[in-house]
Scaffold this active site. Structure first.
Site, short mmCIF file in Angstrom:
data_model
loop_
_atom_site.label_atom_id
_atom_site.label_comp_id
_atom_site.label_asym_id
_atom_site.label_seq_id
_atom_site.Cartn_x
_atom_site.Cartn_y
_atom_site.Cartn_z
N THR A 197 64.14 -0.76 21.07
CA THR A 197 65.37 -0.31 20.19
C THR A 197 65.81 1.08 20.95
OG1 THR A 197 63.92 1.04 18.58
CG2 THR A 197 64.42 -1.33 18.27
N HIS A 240 68.58 3.27 23.26
CA HIS A 240 69.76 3.38 23.99
C HIS A 240 69.79 1.90 24.96
CE1 HIS A 240 72.56 4.64 27.59
NE2 HIS A 240 73.30 5.13 26.33
N ARG A 271 81.55 -5.04 22.37
CA ARG A 271 80.55 -4.48 23.25
C ARG A 271 79.11 -5.16 22.71
NH1 ARG A 271 75.42 -1.92 21.59
NH2 ARG A 271 74.69 -0.57 23.36
N THR A 290 68.20 -0.62 14.72
CA THR A 290 67.86 -2.19 15.04
C THR A 290 66.44 -2.30 14.61
OG1 THR A 290 69.31 -1.74 17.08
CG2 THR A 290 67.41 -3.52 17.29
N1 ASP Z 1 69.55 -1.08 21.14
C1 ASP Z 1 70.82 -1.09 20.26
C2 ASP Z 1 72.04 -1.37 21.07
O1 ASP Z 1 72.15 -0.65 22.13
C3 ASP Z 1 71.08 -0.05 19.38
C4 ASP Z 1 69.91 0.83 18.76
O2 ASP Z 1 68.72 0.38 18.67
O3 ASP Z 1 70.07 1.69 18.30
O4 ASP Z 1 72.96 -2.04 20.62
#
Ligand code: ASP
Length: 365
Positions: A262, A264, A239, A211
């Site tokens: 960025t 989880h 999702r 991200t």
């Molecule tokens: N935060 C992003 C999501 O949950 C993924 C990530 O940043 O790794 O879609």
């Protein structure tokens, strides 16, 4: 101490202790905010994959482009880059092999926002989000509706799944379970694209974090931000993560500051991470201290056993980034690590990668 026996009071105490340690040791937290008067604007901060993006954003703002547009111009680089498999073109697909993108923008001056989620076949979802903000009186469009909106506004559809991302997805699918019908091919490991992926992200994690978030502060302290992503790799179709959700993956208030995250996504959603950072800045915390305080809340809110390690700490990492109205910058993560950094650029200087502060030290495996 097991997950089940740790009490909330103990967890808070542990967290406070570790945060206190993190605040006194190591280069990660040595960066302190300079007095507002010496700070050079425009300035931009982003996740570590945004080194080129922050430079573009600062150049644009110096030329008079509003921060939110400058942020979108900056993130267009990783969106178009097939080597960034966590954003835009070449992003890792969902569990059915379809690339679905999420993005959002926010303008601190007008407090307007725009977002798209589960958007397919459009390389620059952040630009679509900007059109949602400016050319509708709504905030969030999803799926087929978002695609129709993009088409209406002249965005060109294309296949976003590169051959490399298709191979990585297949590798994940074939190795995910011993009980389904898919068999791994031993020759796959030698494939240059799989090798590239393992070298970049390691072989333990087949679902890397990525991200890009970019927060931008203009010459007069104007604020804008953008977050864009292909989301969690191999996700359930449909999702949606934190990235396109205002207050979670990004938030800004023209009188206070701008922030984003960025990592989880589900942890960030339930603690409304970016908005929480901005609220802590409103109370007078520096961007770094605000990010740490918001992450302490994420730790406290992580109550489910499957999300916690044996000491009750979140297993997953989350990174937050922030810039204040005055141009101070900061970032923090739950866990330390090689990839726990952020990109920053100020007018007149080259972009740099800085260490993010963190709550817990992760020993290398
Ligand atoms: N935060 C992003 C999501 O949950 C993924 C990530 O940043 O790794 O879609």
């Amino acid at each position: 101490m097991t997950d089940k026996t740790i009490t909330r009071r103990e967890l808070i105490a542990t967290t406070a202790k570790v945060a206190a340690v993190a605040a006194t040791v190591g280069p990660a937290v040595a960066q302190t905010a300079k007095p507002a008067g010496t700070l050079v604007r425009p300035v931009a901060v982003s996740s570590m994959n945004g080194l080129a993006a922050v430079k573009v954003a600062v150049e644009k703002m110096a030329a008079g482009v509003p921060p939110v547009d400058a942020a979108v111009a900056g993130v267009a680089l990783p969106e178009a880059d097939p080597d960034d498999v966590t954003v835009g073109y070449g992003g890792l697909p969902n569990e059915e092999g379809v690339v679905q993108l999420d993005a959002a923008v926010m303008d601190g001056g007008t407090m307007r926002a725009g977002a798209v989620a589960a958007l397919e076949r459009i390389k620059h979802p952040a630009q679509v989000a900007l059109d949602v903000m400016r050319r509708t009186n709504r905030v969030l469009l999803v799926g087929e509706g978002a695609l129709r909106f993009a088409r209406t506004h002249g965005f060109v559809e294309e296949n976003l799944l590169t051959d490399r991302s298709r191979k990585i997805w297949l590798y994940w699918k074939e190795n995910a379970s011993q009980r389904d019908d898919w068999l791994p091919d031993p020759r796959e490991v030698d494939d240059p694209d799989i090798q590239w992926f393992i070298k970049k992200y390691g072989d333990a994690i087949l679902r890397p974090s990525g991200t890009i978030h970019l927060s931008a502060c203009g010459p007069g302290g104007q604020l804008g931000c953008c977050t864009t992503t292909s989301g969690l790799a191999f996700k359930i179709p449909g999702r949606v993560g934190d990235s396109p959700l205002i207050g979670c993956g990004l938030y800004c208030d023209g009188e206070v500051g701008s922030a984003g995250g960025t990592g989880h996504g589900e942890s960030n959603i339930v603690s409304v991470g970016a908005h929480t950072v901005v609220e802590f800045m409103r109370q007078g915390k520096t961007p770094e201290a605000a990010c740490l305080a918001a992450l302490e809340r994420v730790v406290r809110n992580t109550k489910l056993d499957y999300l916690r390690d044996e000491k009750g700490r979140p297993k997953n990492n989350l990174l937050l980034y922030a810039v204040s109205h005055a141009g101070e910058v900061g970032s923090a993560a739950i866990w330390s690590g090689e990839r726990v950094k952020y990109a920053m650029c100020r007018a007149g200087s080259e972009p740099q990668l800085l260490d993010s502060a963190y709550l817990f030290h992760r020993d290398k495996a």
